[in-house]
Write a protein that holds these residues in place. Structure first.
Motif, short mmCIF file in Angstrom:
data_model
loop_
_atom_site.label_atom_id
_atom_site.label_comp_id
_atom_site.label_asym_id
_atom_site.label_seq_id
_atom_site.Cartn_x
_atom_site.Cartn_y
_atom_site.Cartn_z
N LEU A 143 11.88 -2.74 5.50
CA LEU A 143 10.74 -2.50 4.52
C LEU A 143 10.78 -1.34 3.76
N GLN A 144 11.54 -0.25 3.61
CA GLN A 144 11.91 0.91 3.04
C GLN A 144 12.38 0.36 1.82
N GLU A 145 12.93 -0.80 1.63
CA GLU A 145 13.30 -1.16 0.35
C GLU A 145 12.16 -1.79 -0.37
N LEU A 146 10.98 -1.92 -0.13
CA LEU A 146 9.85 -2.21 -0.39
C LEU A 146 8.90 -1.10 -0.76
N GLY A 147 9.11 -0.16 -0.30
CA GLY A 147 8.49 1.18 -0.65
C GLY A 147 7.78 1.76 0.82
N LEU A 182 0.92 -1.06 -0.06
CA LEU A 182 0.11 -0.01 0.15
C LEU A 182 0.81 1.19 -0.04
N GLY A 183 0.60 2.17 -0.87
CA GLY A 183 1.47 3.16 -0.90
C GLY A 183 0.78 4.56 -0.30
N SER A 184 1.23 5.83 -0.72
CA SER A 184 0.98 7.02 0.07
C SER A 184 -0.63 7.42 0.01
N THR A 185 -1.37 7.27 -1.37
CA THR A 185 -2.53 7.73 -1.59
C THR A 185 -3.60 7.15 -0.74
N HIS A 186 -3.04 5.80 -0.48
CA HIS A 186 -4.04 4.83 0.18
C HIS A 186 -4.48 5.20 1.73
N GLY A 187 -3.36 5.96 2.43
CA GLY A 187 -3.25 6.12 3.83
C GLY A 187 -3.78 7.71 4.04
N GLU A 247 14.11 9.29 2.17
CA GLU A 247 13.36 10.60 2.21
C GLU A 247 12.59 10.66 0.92
N ASP A 248 12.31 9.69 0.28
CA ASP A 248 11.81 9.67 -0.96
C ASP A 248 10.52 8.97 -1.02
N LEU A 249 10.17 8.43 0.18
CA LEU A 249 8.86 7.79 0.40
C LEU A 249 7.82 8.67 0.94
N GLU A 280 1.74 11.16 18.78
CA GLU A 280 1.39 12.65 18.60
C GLU A 280 2.07 13.14 17.11
N GLN A 281 2.99 12.21 16.49
CA GLN A 281 3.46 12.86 15.25
C GLN A 281 2.54 12.55 14.21
N PRO A 282 2.09 13.39 13.45
CA PRO A 282 1.30 13.48 12.46
C PRO A 282 1.74 12.38 11.05
N GLU A 283 2.99 12.50 10.92
CA GLU A 283 3.17 11.44 9.88
C GLU A 283 3.30 10.02 10.11
#
Length: 741
Positions: A214-218, A2-7, A191-193, A244-247
């Motif tokens: 897991l970073q190597e899987l995106g 699952l990528g960025s837009t899904h979350g 930092e590219d994810l 508390e961290q929004p990311e």
């Protein structure tokens, strides 16, 4: 994956929940600020202040004590890594060494006192950190990291040294990570994810490596906290901060032991309030694991059944393996909240579909049968002789043309289906290639969860590496078990968050009238007699049978009349724990002569056994009901715990019990009953009427109120049996044992 837009919606909705939550002042926890209203009735904190760790993870200045650039020295590699990390985060680096003018071309201070500025973070590459900590205190350093080992993990002497280190840190006002930690906090994070990230907490750096990879899987990672021995900063501190961290979309933990059980629950409560999933591997399910963990980080692993229950109370998802930690944390971090809890299994092989459906059902997932209309729709593209009720078997051929996508869209359109699981047991181009492309494209047009299990052991296929892992919307797994574990956790987490009410908001803050009565009955350091223990129960509104305490045979006969025949007679004394085994209980007495004889026999046995009595109880005989046990014990990590289970004389043999850590509400009390293997007995079996569950739940809640108010003064309470009568008739504590501290 699952990528960025899904979350995105997950993160936005969590922010809304954060804004909706009333912020409360933090209690005194490990020297932090306190609010008078932040303590429960026993003086324990109800809220935890969030430590400000921004300058730890993003310092403006860093000092490396013991820095080196001499090739072949261990400190040289560490210094080099810290210098690279400082450059990445934009921090000024200050090497400190008494004999070096420069380190890697950077001017070197000879001592801590000579640092050119107040630093945010000091990293100690020295064998004995205590003198340096005392020096750093004078320079007002905010954070320190101690790598050195040889502390609590080595035994009593090391624990004493760690205690001295912790005391020095507490006096200084700085915060310390370690000792016995490592460089994981200073790793290079991609930092590219994009999208919600996983924040990682580990007490063993090596055990965090699979999650970091897991970073190597995106999959994005935002932080890594290697807590080590936790002389100061602990798992709970980072858990509160990360929540508390929004990311942060999910927090993944590898926990060997907990420093402070209460602090951990407060941190888990903070995460639960904000809907942030916490997934944890907790070592200590076995005696071997618990013993080994203690020698690694010097931590108390705690009684595993209590740890398990405490985590479940606060929505911490406990998994057993690092592979499950990866899969579950990734899915929870990045998937949208489910639209429905129904799961559909879609396969190109009837055998595969049946197998996965079996495993999914056994895992507790709900596979609803598709409607007749939906099955008719699917049979437009799937031969009539194949099963499409759920699991859906397409027979293989429709995958190769436009029918494949239509089948997927039709399943996802069913309002009762929230999750689609498609197992691909192995690559078989071109069908498998088209299948995964159709799944990826369908996932882009739906807000439902699409999961693919790529079962090939190779993992180099383009369909897997490029198509599935390149997708921003498909959750990809390598094993069926990993997929099912993650999907179940995903559905359960969102149910939990939807219904969550913080137990700490419901905890009593001031003593009740029951507490004042109970305190008068307590006898420090003693076990109470049954008569005194029942008075304690009465003080908290727990029903006991009609009874009188007598000290003569004549008084026993006089008491039997108002109590009502038949009666039970029992010896009552502070030293008696197991009356039945000693023959100190007589039941079913129906006449004055039987009562008189029973009194004489009970007192004779007590005299022979050397048991001091405060009298003999003449009790109402209660026969019709289900025998349960409700009790209080103390756990080394969490303090008072409440247990409910099947009771009677076989309680130690059956060992069918559930446990919770106070405070908790009615929902958790009822959930305890649902965990019992013998739960069906309460519903009525073999013609017996259903038991009064409401009355049983009420007793559990009153006992937990007693545990909260009496706190450490009540070492143990055992109500056994608690006779739960037929529905509407209540519950009666037939016997009780209480031990005071």
């Amino acid at each position: 994956m699952l990528g960025s837009t899904h979350g995105t919606l997950t993160t936005d909705s969590r922010r809304a929940r954060v804004l909706a939550c009333e912020e409360r002042p933090g209690p005194a926890v490990h020297g932090r600020s306190a609010d008078a209203d932040g303590l429960d009735v026993s003086g324990r904190p109800l809220y935890q202040a969030v430590p400000d760790l921004d300058r730890f993870f993003r310092p403006e200045s860093v000092a490396v004590i013991g820095a080196s650039d001499a090739e072949g020295r261990p400190n040289t590699g560490i210094t080099r890594q810290l210098a690279a990390w400082a450059e990445r985060v934009g921090a000024r680096l200050h090497p400190v060494h008494p004999t070096r003018a420069t380190v890697f071309g950077i001017p070197c201070a000879p001592s801590v006192a000579d640092l050119p500025e107040q630093v945010d973070l000091a990293v100690l590459l020295v064998a004995d950190p205590l003198p340096v900590i005392e020096e750093l205190a004078e320079t007002k350093v905010k954070f320190a990291v101690v790598f050195a080992s040889g502390f609590a993990e080595t035994g009593a002497e090391g624990a004493e040294a760690q205690g001295r280190l912790a005391a020095a840190v507490a006096r200084s006002g700085m915060r310390l990570l370690g000792p016995n930690t490592n460089l994981n906090a200073f790793e290079r994070f991609r930092e590219d994810l994009d999208g919600p990230a996983i924040a990682l907490i580990t007490q063993s750096g090596h055990q965090g490596r699979p999650v970091f990879a897991l970073q190597e899987l995106g999959v994005r990672l935002s932080h890594w906290a290697p807590t080590g021995n936790e002389a100061d900063l602990e798992t709970a501190d980072f858990l509160s901060y990360f929540a508390e961290q929004p990311e942060v979309g999910a927090i993944a933990c590898y926990v060997e032991g907990l420093k402070d059980g209460r602090a951990f629950l407060l941190a888990a409560d903070r995460a639960a309030r904000r809907g942030v999933p916490v997934v944890a591997v907790k070592v200590g399910r076995t005696e071997v694991g618990a013993r080994t963990a203690a020698t690694h980080t010097g931590k108390l692993t705690g009684a595993d059944d209590v740890v398990d229950a405490a985590m479940r109370q606060y929505g911490v998802i406990r998994v057993d393996g690092l592979d499950e930690l990866q899969d579950t944390a990734t899915l929870l971090a990045r998937a949208k909240p489910p639209r429905a809890d129904g799961v559909a299994v879609y396969a190109i092989s009837g055998g595969t579909g049946a197998h996965v459906a079996d495993l999914a059902t056994a895992a507790g997932l709900r596979l609803p049968e598709l409607s007749a209309a939906k099955q008719t729709e699917l049979h437009q593209w799937i031969p009539e002789y194949l099963n499409v009720s759920n699991p859906v078997d397409n027979g293989g051929h429709p995958v190769g043309d436009e029918r494949g996508r239509k089948i997927i869209d039709a399943i996802l359109a069913d309002p009762g289906i929230g999750v689609l699981i498609c197992p691909v047991t192995g690559p078989f181009p071109p069908l498998s290639d088209r299948l995964v492309r159709d799944l990826v494209h369908a996932a882009e047009t739906t807000d439902k969860l699409v999961c693919v299990v790529w079962g090939s052991p190779v993992g180099t296929e383009s369909a897997y590496r490029d198509v599935l892992l390149g997708s921003s919307r498909v959750a990809t797994f390598r094993t069926v078990s990993g997929c099912l574990t993650a999907v179940r956790a995903h559905l359960e987490h969102h149910r939990f968050v939807r219904d969550y009410r913080s137990p700490f908001d419901q905890a009593p803050r001031t003593p009740s009238p029951s507490f004042r009565k109970a305190r008068m009955l307590m006898r420090p350091g003693q076990q109470l007699s049954e008569h005194a223990a029942k008075q304690l129960l009465r003080a908290y509104g727990i029903r006991v049978p009609r009874e009188q305490l007598v000290t003569s045979a004549a008084a026993a006969v006089r008491a039997a009349g108002p109590v009502g025949y038949p009666v039970v007679m029992k010896a009552s004394g502070a030293q008696i724990a197991h009356k039945t085994e000693l023959g100190l209980v007589k039941i079913g007495l129906t006449s004055a002569s039987q009562v008189r004889d029973a009194y004489r026999e009970l007192t004779d046995i007590a005299r022979y056994e050397g048991v001091d009595l405060d009298g003999v109880l003449v009790c109402q005989m209660v026969e019709r009901g289900v025998e349960m046990v409700v009790g209080v014990t103390h756990d080394d990590l969490f303090g008072p715990t409440v247990t409910v289970g099947l009771g009677g004389v076989l309680v130690e043999v059956l060992r069918d019990a559930a446990v919770r850590v106070p405070p908790f509400g009615e929902d958790q009390a009822r959930a305890m009953l649902g965990e019992l293997r013998g739960r069906a007995l309460l519903d009525g079996v073999r013609g017996r009427p259903p038991a009064d569950l409401d009355a049983l739940v009420e007793v559990v809640l009153r006992v937990q109120h007693m545990a909260l108010e009496l706190g450490d003064d009540l070492a143990e309470l055992d109500i056994n049996p608690l006779m739960v009568l037929p529905r509407g008739q209540g519950a009666v504590a037939l016997d009780a044992l209480a031990v005071c501290r």
